[in-house]
Design a protein around this motif. Sequence first.
Motif, PDB file in Angstrom:
ATOM      1  N   ILE A   1       0.829  -1.206   0.000  1.00  0.00           N
ATOM      2  CA  ILE A   1       0.000   0.000   0.000  1.00  0.00           C
ATOM      3  C   ILE A   1       0.866   1.259   0.000  1.00  0.00           C
ATOM      4  O   ILE A   1       0.589   2.225  -0.722  1.00  0.00           O
ATOM      5  CB  ILE A   1      -0.950  -0.006   1.218  1.00  0.00           C
ATOM      6  CG1 ILE A   1      -2.008  -1.104   1.045  1.00  0.00           C
ATOM      7  CG2 ILE A   1      -1.623   1.351   1.385  1.00  0.00           C
ATOM      8  CD1 ILE A   1      -2.898  -1.289   2.255  1.00  0.00           C
TER       9      ILE A   1
ATOM     10  N   GLY B   1       1.090   3.945  -2.941  1.00  0.00           N
ATOM     11  CA  GLY B   1       0.732   5.327  -2.648  1.00  0.00           C
ATOM     12  C   GLY B   1       1.735   6.316  -3.216  1.00  0.00           C
ATOM     13  O   GLY B   1       1.363   7.389  -3.703  1.00  0.00           O
TER      14      GLY B   1
ATOM     15  N   LEU C   1       1.141   6.547  -6.825  1.00  0.00           N
ATOM     16  CA  LEU C   1      -0.143   7.205  -7.047  1.00  0.00           C
ATOM     17  C   LEU C   1      -0.001   8.721  -7.019  1.00  0.00           C
ATOM     18  O   LEU C   1      -0.573   9.426  -7.863  1.00  0.00           O
ATOM     19  CB  LEU C   1      -1.144   6.752  -5.979  1.00  0.00           C
ATOM     20  CG  LEU C   1      -2.505   7.458  -5.982  1.00  0.00           C
ATOM     21  CD1 LEU C   1      -3.261   7.138  -7.264  1.00  0.00           C
ATOM     22  CD2 LEU C   1      -3.325   7.054  -4.765  1.00  0.00           C
ATOM     23  N   ILE C   2       0.770   9.239  -6.069  1.00  0.00           N
ATOM     24  CA  ILE C   2       0.944  10.689  -5.961  1.00  0.00           C
ATOM     25  C   ILE C   2       1.642  11.244  -7.193  1.00  0.00           C
ATOM     26  O   ILE C   2       1.254  12.290  -7.737  1.00  0.00           O
ATOM     27  CB  ILE C   2       1.734  11.038  -4.684  1.00  0.00           C
ATOM     28  CG1 ILE C   2       0.893  10.726  -3.447  1.00  0.00           C
ATOM     29  CG2 ILE C   2       2.139  12.500  -4.691  1.00  0.00           C
ATOM     30  CD1 ILE C   2      -0.428  11.473  -3.400  1.00  0.00           C
TER      31      ILE C   2
ATOM     32  N   SER D   1      -0.800  11.201 -10.026  1.00  0.00           N
ATOM     33  CA  SER D   1      -1.834  12.223  -9.834  1.00  0.00           C
ATOM     34  C   SER D   1      -1.306  13.608 -10.175  1.00  0.00           C
ATOM     35  O   SER D   1      -2.014  14.424 -10.777  1.00  0.00           O
ATOM     36  CB  SER D   1      -2.326  12.196  -8.379  1.00  0.00           C
ATOM     37  OG  SER D   1      -2.858  10.934  -8.054  1.00  0.00           O
TER      38      SER D   1
ATOM     39  N   VAL E   1      -7.783  11.187  -5.810  1.00  0.00           N
ATOM     40  CA  VAL E   1      -6.830  10.532  -4.907  1.00  0.00           C
ATOM     41  C   VAL E   1      -7.545  10.005  -3.665  1.00  0.00           C
ATOM     42  O   VAL E   1      -7.249   8.908  -3.177  1.00  0.00           O
ATOM     43  CB  VAL E   1      -5.700  11.506  -4.508  1.00  0.00           C
ATOM     44  CG1 VAL E   1      -4.796  10.872  -3.449  1.00  0.00           C
ATOM     45  CG2 VAL E   1      -4.873  11.886  -5.734  1.00  0.00           C
TER      46      VAL E   1
ATOM     47  N   THR F   1      -7.266   6.130  -2.663  1.00  0.00           N
ATOM     48  CA  THR F   1      -6.616   5.756  -1.405  1.00  0.00           C
ATOM     49  C   THR F   1      -7.599   5.170  -0.400  1.00  0.00           C
ATOM     50  O   THR F   1      -7.183   4.562   0.589  1.00  0.00           O
ATOM     51  CB  THR F   1      -5.910   6.969  -0.767  1.00  0.00           C
ATOM     52  OG1 THR F   1      -6.849   8.049  -0.618  1.00  0.00           O
ATOM     53  CG2 THR F   1      -4.748   7.427  -1.633  1.00  0.00           C
ATOM     54  N   SER F   2      -8.885   5.341  -0.647  1.00  0.00           N
ATOM     55  CA  SER F   2      -9.897   4.751   0.238  1.00  0.00           C
ATOM     56  C   SER F   2     -10.293   3.347  -0.203  1.00  0.00           C
ATOM     57  O   SER F   2     -11.006   2.652   0.534  1.00  0.00           O
ATOM     58  CB  SER F   2     -11.151   5.641   0.279  1.00  0.00           C
ATOM     59  OG  SER F   2     -10.862   6.889   0.869  1.00  0.00           O
TER      60      SER F   2
ATOM     61  N   GLU G   1      -9.473   0.679   2.271  1.00  0.00           N
ATOM     62  CA  GLU G   1     -10.420   0.694   3.385  1.00  0.00           C
ATOM     63  C   GLU G   1     -11.724   0.015   2.989  1.00  0.00           C
ATOM     64  O   GLU G   1     -12.329  -0.710   3.783  1.00  0.00           O
ATOM     65  CB  GLU G   1     -10.687   2.134   3.821  1.00  0.00           C
ATOM     66  CG  GLU G   1      -9.462   2.848   4.358  1.00  0.00           C
ATOM     67  CD  GLU G   1      -9.663   4.348   4.418  1.00  0.00           C
ATOM     68  OE1 GLU G   1     -10.829   4.787   4.434  1.00  0.00           O
ATOM     69  OE2 GLU G   1      -8.662   5.076   4.441  1.00  0.00           O
TER      70      GLU G   1
ATOM     71  N   SER H   1      -9.044   5.336  10.270  1.00  0.00           N
ATOM     72  CA  SER H   1      -8.296   5.815   9.106  1.00  0.00           C
ATOM     73  C   SER H   1      -8.488   7.313   8.919  1.00  0.00           C
ATOM     74  O   SER H   1      -7.555   8.028   8.534  1.00  0.00           O
ATOM     75  CB  SER H   1      -8.727   5.056   7.847  1.00  0.00           C
ATOM     76  OG  SER H   1     -10.101   5.266   7.577  1.00  0.00           O
TER      77      SER H   1
ATOM     78  N   ASN I   1      -5.567  10.031   8.859  1.00  0.00           N
ATOM     79  CA  ASN I   1      -5.449  10.913   7.699  1.00  0.00           C
ATOM     80  C   ASN I   1      -5.257  12.364   8.125  1.00  0.00           C
ATOM     81  O   ASN I   1      -4.461  13.107   7.536  1.00  0.00           O
ATOM     82  CB  ASN I   1      -6.700  10.800   6.818  1.00  0.00           C
ATOM     83  CG  ASN I   1      -6.734   9.515   6.025  1.00  0.00           C
ATOM     84  OD1 ASN I   1      -5.719   8.847   5.853  1.00  0.00           O
ATOM     85  ND2 ASN I   1      -7.911   9.137   5.560  1.00  0.00           N
TER      86      ASN I   1
ATOM     87  N   THR J   1      -1.796  13.187   9.492  1.00  0.00           N
ATOM     88  CA  THR J   1      -0.729  13.398   8.505  1.00  0.00           C
ATOM     89  C   THR J   1      -0.449  14.883   8.279  1.00  0.00           C
ATOM     90  O   THR J   1       0.603  15.231   7.734  1.00  0.00           O
ATOM     91  CB  THR J   1      -1.076  12.735   7.157  1.00  0.00           C
ATOM     92  OG1 THR J   1      -2.328  13.234   6.681  1.00  0.00           O
ATOM     93  CG2 THR J   1      -1.151  11.226   7.298  1.00  0.00           C
TER      94      THR J   1
END
Length: 232
Positions: free
Chosen positions: A86, A90, A93-94, A97, A116, A120-121, A124, A147, A151, A154
């Motif tokens: 994950i 991630g 992914l960034i 994006s 995003v 990213t969910s 979950e 979560s 989040n 962060t």
Amino acid sequence: MKPYHVVSGGAVVLLSGLAILGIAVFPEAQVLGLSPISLAILGLYVFAVFLLFRVEKRDGVPEESDAETMTMARAILGFSVSAVVIVVAGIFLIHASKNIASGSALSGSFIGAILVAIVTSLPELATSIGALRIGAYDMIMGNLFGSNMFNILTIFFADIAFRRGSIFSGLGAQAPNQLLIAILGILMATMAVMGIAYRSKRKVLGIGIDSLSLLVVYMVSVALIVFRGIDL
């Protein structure tokens, strides 16, 4: 409704409220190079985790599930490998994006708040479906609220990495858009806590009225973000 769902759901609302203060009231404030709001978010998160531990220790009862038994070593290995996958995904992914935002008419705010956030969910969502299949119902709510708590935490780590003052000051012209997103987040978190507490049995098209209400609010929120023209 179990007490730790109240604690975790309430913590999400309070943490989001602190983020709003950072965006709207104290964007330039700094303590040791960090926003005092970031420090408050860290403190509240730690306190919420402490409360969750105390509540679980006081009231928690191991939840029965239909899951197949697994050795502790295998469970830890599976958890660790999944977490690494994950994290690596991630990072890619960034970067992807950012390229999408640069090569399209979509802004970074829109990409982050909608695309995003959805992607990213997905872990979950998968975790919640898996928990549902094995009958671990409390794990579903714990995962969702937990979560969301992390989040928001962060923000603290982002503030450490941001070297040009407070992370909130770096929002610039995007601050009103982020403020809207935070307010909508508080609204939905509050609705979720109320839905769990009330436990309505009414359904529309097979969907609980509380879940349907959350879906409607989410769709309206997406429409607001789009029609506000967040750099579109």
